[in-house]
Each structure stands twice: as C-alpha cells, then as structure tokens.
Design a protein around this motif. Structure first.
Motif, PDB file in Angstrom:
ATOM      1  N   THR A  58     -31.414 129.105  57.711  1.00  0.00           N
ATOM      2  CA  THR A  58     -30.743 129.164  56.405  1.00  0.00           C
ATOM      3  C   THR A  58     -29.681 128.078  56.291  1.00  0.00           C
ATOM      4  OG1 THR A  58     -31.166 131.536  56.298  1.00  0.00           O
ATOM      5  CG2 THR A  58     -29.457 130.660  54.834  1.00  0.00           C
ATOM      6  N   PHE A  59     -28.931 127.861  57.366  1.00  0.00           N
ATOM      7  CA  PHE A  59     -27.935 126.786  57.383  1.00  0.00           C
ATOM      8  C   PHE A  59     -28.588 125.432  57.129  1.00  0.00           C
ATOM      9  CE2 PHE A  59     -25.910 123.432  59.905  1.00  0.00           C
ATOM     10  CZ  PHE A  59     -24.684 123.352  59.244  1.00  0.00           C
ATOM     11  N   LEU A  60     -29.731 125.186  57.770  1.00  0.00           N
ATOM     12  CA  LEU A  60     -30.434 123.910  57.564  1.00  0.00           C
ATOM     13  C   LEU A  60     -30.925 123.770  56.125  1.00  0.00           C
ATOM     14  CD1 LEU A  60     -32.508 123.462  60.838  1.00  0.00           C
ATOM     15  CD2 LEU A  60     -30.422 122.294  60.155  1.00  0.00           C
ATOM     16  N   LEU A  61     -31.445 124.858  55.546  1.00  0.00           N
ATOM     17  CA  LEU A  61     -31.880 124.812  54.147  1.00  0.00           C
ATOM     18  C   LEU A  61     -30.711 124.486  53.228  1.00  0.00           C
ATOM     19  CD1 LEU A  61     -34.006 125.325  51.892  1.00  0.00           C
ATOM     20  CD2 LEU A  61     -33.172 127.687  51.876  1.00  0.00           C
ATOM     21  N   LEU A  62     -29.574 125.138  53.428  1.00  0.00           N
ATOM     22  CA  LEU A  62     -28.402 124.880  52.587  1.00  0.00           C
ATOM     23  C   LEU A  62     -27.882 123.456  52.764  1.00  0.00           C
ATOM     24  CD1 LEU A  62     -26.497 128.255  52.981  1.00  0.00           C
ATOM     25  CD2 LEU A  62     -27.779 127.435  50.995  1.00  0.00           C
ATOM     26  N   LEU A  63     -27.913 122.946  53.976  1.00  0.00           N
ATOM     27  CA  LEU A  63     -27.475 121.582  54.236  1.00  0.00           C
ATOM     28  C   LEU A  63     -28.373 120.576  53.516  1.00  0.00           C
ATOM     29  CD1 LEU A  63     -25.471 119.847  55.879  1.00  0.00           C
ATOM     30  CD2 LEU A  63     -27.198 119.778  57.673  1.00  0.00           C
ATOM     31  N   ILE A  64     -29.670 120.763  53.606  1.00  0.00           N
ATOM     32  CA  ILE A  64     -30.613 119.870  52.922  1.00  0.00           C
ATOM     33  C   ILE A  64     -30.442 119.975  51.409  1.00  0.00           C
ATOM     34  CG2 ILE A  64     -33.064 119.460  52.454  1.00  0.00           C
ATOM     35  CD1 ILE A  64     -33.578 120.310  55.400  1.00  0.00           C
ATOM     36  N   ALA A  65     -30.305 121.192  50.901  1.00  0.00           N
ATOM     37  CA  ALA A  65     -30.130 121.385  49.461  1.00  0.00           C
ATOM     38  C   ALA A  65     -28.836 120.740  48.981  1.00  0.00           C
ATOM     39  CB  ALA A  65     -30.151 122.870  49.119  1.00  0.00           C
ATOM     40  N   ALA A  66     -27.772 120.856  49.740  1.00  0.00           N
ATOM     41  CA  ALA A  66     -26.496 120.262  49.342  1.00  0.00           C
ATOM     42  C   ALA A  66     -26.579 118.738  49.287  1.00  0.00           C
ATOM     43  CB  ALA A  66     -25.397 120.686  50.315  1.00  0.00           C
ATOM     44  N   LYS A  67     -27.307 118.147  50.224  1.00  0.00           N
ATOM     45  CA  LYS A  67     -27.427 116.682  50.272  1.00  0.00           C
ATOM     46  C   LYS A  67     -28.376 116.133  49.219  1.00  0.00           C
ATOM     47  CE  LYS A  67     -24.937 115.943  53.978  1.00  0.00           C
ATOM     48  NZ  LYS A  67     -23.690 115.217  53.928  1.00  0.00           N
ATOM     49  N   THR A  68     -29.276 116.981  48.684  1.00  0.00           N
ATOM     50  CA  THR A  68     -30.306 116.466  47.788  1.00  0.00           C
ATOM     51  C   THR A  68     -30.262 117.089  46.393  1.00  0.00           C
ATOM     52  OG1 THR A  68     -31.911 118.079  48.621  1.00  0.00           O
ATOM     53  CG2 THR A  68     -31.862 115.912  49.704  1.00  0.00           C
ATOM     54  N   THR A  69     -29.133 117.687  46.027  1.00  0.00           N
ATOM     55  CA  THR A  69     -28.978 118.245  44.686  1.00  0.00           C
ATOM     56  C   THR A  69     -28.480 117.160  43.739  1.00  0.00           C
ATOM     57  OG1 THR A  69     -28.522 120.453  45.512  1.00  0.00           O
ATOM     58  CG2 THR A  69     -27.750 119.965  43.299  1.00  0.00           C
ATOM     59  N   ARG A  70     -29.111 117.072  42.581  1.00  0.00           N
ATOM     60  CA  ARG A  70     -28.710 116.078  41.576  1.00  0.00           C
ATOM     61  C   ARG A  70     -27.253 116.317  41.190  1.00  0.00           C
ATOM     62  NH1 ARG A  70     -31.436 117.156  36.418  1.00  0.00           N
ATOM     63  NH2 ARG A  70     -33.316 116.697  37.577  1.00  0.00           N
ATOM     64  N   GLY A  71     -26.395 115.318  41.402  1.00  0.00           N
ATOM     65  CA  GLY A  71     -24.985 115.434  41.066  1.00  0.00           C
ATOM     66  C   GLY A  71     -24.146 116.106  42.134  1.00  0.00           C
ATOM     67  N   GLY A  72     -24.762 116.562  43.216  1.00  0.00           N
ATOM     68  CA  GLY A  72     -24.029 117.200  44.296  1.00  0.00           C
ATOM     69  C   GLY A  72     -23.620 118.623  43.956  1.00  0.00           C
TER      70      GLY A  72
END
Length: 83
Positions: A58-72
């Motif tokens: 879950t931590f890895l998913l959140l880290l990837i999502a945070a780095k690749t979300t449009r606008g951060g």
C-alpha cells in the motif's frame, strides 16, 4: 506543477489521487490488487506476515500515485465565496 508522468487524476475535493487516467495507472492499480490477492492466498493463516506485506504494498502504491498525479498532491477544498 508536476513535470513527471501523469497517470492519476487529482481528487476534486480533499487530498490525494483520484482514478487512473492512463494505462500505466490502471496497470499499477491492477498489479497492486493482484499482489494483495496473492498475499491473501499465500498468507491467509499468517496474519503477522500478511499485514506488514500489505502495508508495504500500500505504501508503494501511494508513493507511485503521489509522484504521478496530475498537479501533484495538494488540498483541494470547497471554492471560496467572493462577496
């Protein structure tokens, strides 16, 4: 603004990511769900092993999502009234 890839849309309200908007985001989400299913199958009787591995995935998913979300990731609240 985020200069990296844009795999997830930002949430309309609140903090974090919304749904995937690119195939890479869907692939990350599918891989996460497959990992959780595999962990649940392999460690169904061993909660002491299952929970830390699930937390790490879950931590890895959140880290990837945070780095690749449009606008951060940032707080997106209700619009302010202008009187």
């Amino acid at each position: 603004m985020n200069d990296g890839p844009e795999w997830f849309a930002p949430k309309a309200l609140g903090f974090g990511s919304g749904r995937p908007i690119a195939w890479q985001g869907w692939a990350v989400l599918a891989a996460y769900l497959a990992i959780l299913a595999g962990l649940a199958h392999a460690y169904a009787e061993h909660l002491a092993i299952f929970l830390p591995l699930t937390a790490f995935a879950t931590f890895l998913l959140l880290l990837i999502a945070a780095k690749t979300t449009r606008g951060g990731w940032k707080w997106r609240g209700w619009p302010r009234r202008r009187d």
